[in-house]
Design a protein around this motif. Structure first.
Motif, short mmCIF file in Angstrom:
data_model
loop_
_atom_site.label_atom_id
_atom_site.label_comp_id
_atom_site.label_asym_id
_atom_site.label_seq_id
_atom_site.Cartn_x
_atom_site.Cartn_y
_atom_site.Cartn_z
N ALA A 79 4.91 -16.38 59.51
CA ALA A 79 6.22 -16.86 59.07
C ALA A 79 7.05 -17.36 60.24
CB ALA A 79 6.95 -15.74 58.32
N VAL A 80 7.12 -16.58 61.32
CA VAL A 80 7.93 -16.98 62.47
C VAL A 80 7.38 -18.25 63.10
CG1 VAL A 80 8.65 -16.31 64.80
CG2 VAL A 80 8.76 -14.65 62.95
N SER A 81 6.06 -18.36 63.19
CA SER A 81 5.48 -19.56 63.83
C SER A 81 5.82 -20.83 63.06
CB SER A 81 3.97 -19.40 63.98
OG SER A 81 3.31 -19.47 62.72
N ALA A 94 9.27 -25.61 62.40
CA ALA A 94 10.16 -26.44 61.59
C ALA A 94 11.46 -26.74 62.32
CB ALA A 94 10.45 -25.75 60.26
N LEU A 95 12.04 -25.72 62.95
CA LEU A 95 13.28 -25.94 63.71
C LEU A 95 13.03 -26.86 64.90
CD1 LEU A 95 14.71 -22.29 63.66
CD2 LEU A 95 15.50 -24.26 62.33
N ALA A 96 11.87 -26.73 65.54
CA ALA A 96 11.54 -27.61 66.65
C ALA A 96 11.43 -29.06 66.18
CB ALA A 96 10.23 -27.16 67.31
N LEU A 97 10.86 -29.28 65.00
CA LEU A 97 10.78 -30.64 64.46
C LEU A 97 12.17 -31.23 64.24
CD1 LEU A 97 7.85 -30.31 61.89
CD2 LEU A 97 7.86 -31.66 63.99
N LEU A 115 8.91 -29.07 54.74
CA LEU A 115 7.60 -28.72 54.19
C LEU A 115 6.91 -27.65 55.02
CD1 LEU A 115 6.26 -32.25 53.17
CD2 LEU A 115 6.81 -30.36 51.63
N VAL A 116 6.97 -27.78 56.34
CA VAL A 116 6.34 -26.78 57.21
C VAL A 116 7.03 -25.43 57.06
CG1 VAL A 116 5.93 -26.12 59.61
CG2 VAL A 116 5.42 -28.44 58.86
N GLY A 117 8.36 -25.43 57.06
CA GLY A 117 9.11 -24.18 56.97
C GLY A 117 8.92 -23.48 55.64
N LEU A 118 9.16 -24.19 54.55
CA LEU A 118 9.04 -23.58 53.23
C LEU A 118 7.58 -23.25 52.89
CD1 LEU A 118 11.59 -25.75 51.21
CD2 LEU A 118 11.90 -23.45 52.13
N GLY A 119 6.68 -24.18 53.21
CA GLY A 119 5.26 -23.91 52.97
C GLY A 119 4.77 -22.74 53.80
N GLY A 120 5.24 -22.63 55.05
CA GLY A 120 4.83 -21.54 55.92
C GLY A 120 5.31 -20.19 55.42
N ILE A 121 6.54 -20.14 54.93
CA ILE A 121 7.06 -18.88 54.38
C ILE A 121 6.28 -18.46 53.15
CG2 ILE A 121 9.06 -17.82 53.25
CD1 ILE A 121 10.83 -19.49 55.12
N SER A 180 0.32 -24.04 49.56
CA SER A 180 1.21 -23.92 50.71
C SER A 180 0.57 -24.50 51.96
CB SER A 180 1.61 -22.46 50.92
OG SER A 180 0.49 -21.64 51.16
N GLN A 181 -0.75 -24.35 52.10
CA GLN A 181 -1.44 -24.95 53.24
C GLN A 181 -1.36 -26.47 53.19
OE1 GLN A 181 -5.27 -22.96 52.65
NE2 GLN A 181 -5.01 -21.93 54.62
N ILE A 182 -1.48 -27.03 51.99
CA ILE A 182 -1.35 -28.48 51.84
C ILE A 182 0.05 -28.92 52.22
CG2 ILE A 182 -1.33 -30.37 50.16
CD1 ILE A 182 -3.60 -28.90 48.70
N ALA A 183 1.07 -28.17 51.78
CA ALA A 183 2.44 -28.50 52.13
C ALA A 183 2.64 -28.47 53.64
CB ALA A 183 3.41 -27.52 51.45
N ILE A 184 2.08 -27.47 54.31
CA ILE A 184 2.19 -27.38 55.76
C ILE A 184 1.52 -28.57 56.43
CG2 ILE A 184 1.48 -26.04 57.79
CD1 ILE A 184 1.69 -23.52 55.96
N ALA A 185 0.32 -28.93 55.96
CA ALA A 185 -0.40 -30.05 56.56
C ALA A 185 0.35 -31.36 56.36
CB ALA A 185 -1.80 -30.15 55.95
#
Length: 234
Positions: free
Chosen positions: A75-77, A82-85, A103-109, A157-162
């Protein structure tokens, strides 16, 4: 007036706050990525099902390590990435990096919550203090047969992150907030490993893919930190 607040130079704290915030963000990201790597090396191999003997062999550590290391580190990563983006958004690339960050933040959570929730019933089933071995093995088999809905959430969620990573890297490329090679290499990695059947190539290939993913996330965090520092070093 020379002594007025309007003409006074910014304090060191004020001037350094963007770089300081980016530094804290990078530190959190590095710690989370180290935690994820440690968890990946500790976790038993996963080929689509969880084995009773693997979980039982870890004793009482399986659930606590998932709860306090694996899930939070993921979750933190992803949230830090996402914040870095967001920090790397500029010009034409800003809408892309913002969309990618969401997408990275919500998908990652969502991914972190799903994989942590997945571990709990298996930890329960493989605990000899809770169920006899025969009953535990039978429950593990039933759990593996009924993972469909949770697997759908994990894969989605992996697809959302990608997709978010692709959008974010496109935004970085358009905004030119890093050397051009970085988003190009990052996009090549994401696209190649999206089409490769990594899980069919063995554990070594899975670990290589995982390490490259962590390096990509770390690179995004480092780029945000470097961008936050650059104007003050000019």
């Amino acid at each position: 007036m020379p002594g007025s607040a309007l003409s006074a130079p910014a304090s060191p704290v004020t001037r350094r706050s963007p770089a300081g915030a980016a530094g804290v963000l990078l530190a959190l990201l590095v710690v989370a990525l180290a935690g994820r790597l440690a968890f990946a090396l500790w976790e038993p191999p996963f080929d689509g099902s969880v084995r009773y003997d693997d979980v039982r062999g870890l004793g009482g550590a399986y659930w606590p390590v998932n709860l306090f290391l694996g899930g939070p580190a993921c979750a933190v990563s992803f949230v830090a990435t996402a914040l870095a983006l967001v920090l790397l958004g500029r010009g034409r690339g800003a809408p892309w990096t913002l969309a990618g960050a969401l997408l990275v933040g919500l998908g990652g959570i969502l991914f972190s919550l799903a994989v942590t929730a997945e571990a709990l019933p298996f930890a329960y089933a493989a605990d000899p203090a809770v169920l006899p071995e025969a009953d535990g093995r039978a429950l593990v088999d039933r759990l593996n047969d009924s993972l469909g809905p949770l697997v759908a959430v994990i894969v989605g969620s992996q697809i959302a992150i990608a997709v978010g990573a692709v959008a974010g890297l496109v935004g970085i490329l358009l905004g030119r907030t890093t050397p051009r090679w970085f988003p190009v290499v990052g996009l090549a990695y994401v696209l190649v490993f999206l089409v490769l059947p990594v899980h069919e190539l063995g554990r070594a290939a899975v670990l290589v893919d995982y390490v490259l993913q962590l390096l990509l996330l770390g690179g995004i965090g480092w780029s945000a930190f470097a961008r936050a520092r650059a104007p003050r070093e000019a």
